[in-house]
Every structure is written in structure tokens, then in C-alpha cells.
Design a protein around this motif. Sequence first.
Motif, short mmCIF file in Angstrom:
data_model
loop_
_atom_site.label_atom_id
_atom_site.label_comp_id
_atom_site.label_asym_id
_atom_site.label_seq_id
_atom_site.Cartn_x
_atom_site.Cartn_y
_atom_site.Cartn_z
N ILE A 288 2.71 2.86 2.29
CA ILE A 288 2.47 3.67 3.50
C ILE A 288 3.72 3.60 4.37
O ILE A 288 4.31 2.54 4.56
CB ILE A 288 1.25 3.13 4.28
N ASP A 289 4.12 4.76 4.91
CA ASP A 289 5.25 4.84 5.85
C ASP A 289 6.53 4.24 5.29
O ASP A 289 7.28 3.55 5.98
CB ASP A 289 4.90 4.17 7.17
N PRO B 149 0.78 -1.23 0.00
CA PRO B 149 0.00 0.00 0.00
C PRO B 149 0.82 1.29 0.00
O PRO B 149 0.25 2.37 0.03
CB PRO B 149 -0.83 -0.12 1.28
#
Length: 178
Positions: A32-33, A30
Motif C-alpha cells: 500500500i502507498d 501489504p
Amino acid sequence: MLIRKGTAADLLPLEKCDFSFNVNHIARGPFIDSELRIESLSEPFIKTYELDLQTLEDHCVKPDALFLLAETGERDIAGFITASLHNSHIVSIDYLATDSALRRHGAARKLMSAVHRWAEEKKAAGLRLETQNVNVPACLFYRQYGFELAGYDRYLYDALPQPEKDEVALFWYYRMAG
């Protein structure tokens, strides 16, 4: 490895370099981070980018732009980087490429460090760049350097004549101290 400011006379020799790379892996979301889920490809391929010599030449002459070359002791071009300072006071790294035969010798790190110093001189708030999820070695290099994955665009390349399957634009940022 010598890092020096490039000039318009250095552009034509760049066309003799091989900046292509093998795509054996792909980063999946995804996104993310700064997390990257890396998968092996069942059908590896070679990725090649066209050099836009006019854009590179602009980096030679504009006051808020930079074009640097990395050269070996024999004056072989190991790579280059271009950057430009934007109104948001962010330095955009517009190109970073290393010759396939001279990779893994520190050219990318030295080029990035030189742009980092230039950004500090310009009192920039940070660095930004865009790459693709198919360029896993670049993604890992940026993350190791201290960049954070801050966004992505699944549709950016859809308008290109032959969009690459599963290619996603990834946007990386490096926040400057202070």
C-alpha cells in the motif's frame, strides 16, 4: 553509456548477456502507498527470465513501440528496454534488463529516461510496468525514479509450470506532468 534504437539484428547478441539476478531479499505486503516491507531470504536463489525474441522483434517494427539498447564505449550491451503505447495512452514498459556484469553504471536510469522522453513525445498520460516482489533492486529503482506502486496480483504466476514460491506481481505507475 550510449543509448540507441535497437534493430532486429541486435536481438541475437542479447542472448549472450546475463540478465539473471540474485534474489537475497523479498518485498512483502501489504503493498500500500508504495511501501515495501523488505525481508532477507534464508535461502537465496538466482532468477532468470526467458527472452521472447519475437516480442522483442515486434518492438523493432511497430510504430507505437520502442526497443532501445544501452552500450558501453566498447559496444558491449549493458542493457535494453522495450516500451509500447497503449490505447489508454499509457506507455507500457514491457522489458527492462541490464547485464549482470555491467550493473550499477547508470544503464537502467538512462534507458528509463529515454523511454520517458519518448512517452512525452507521444503525449502519454504516464508509464506503467510490472515486476515481481522478488526483484527488490528493481522495485527500489522504480520507486526512486518516481513510480508509485499501484497494485499487485498474488495469483498471476500460479499458472506457470513452476511458480516461484511467494512471488507476487507488482504494478508500478508513473504519472506524467500536465
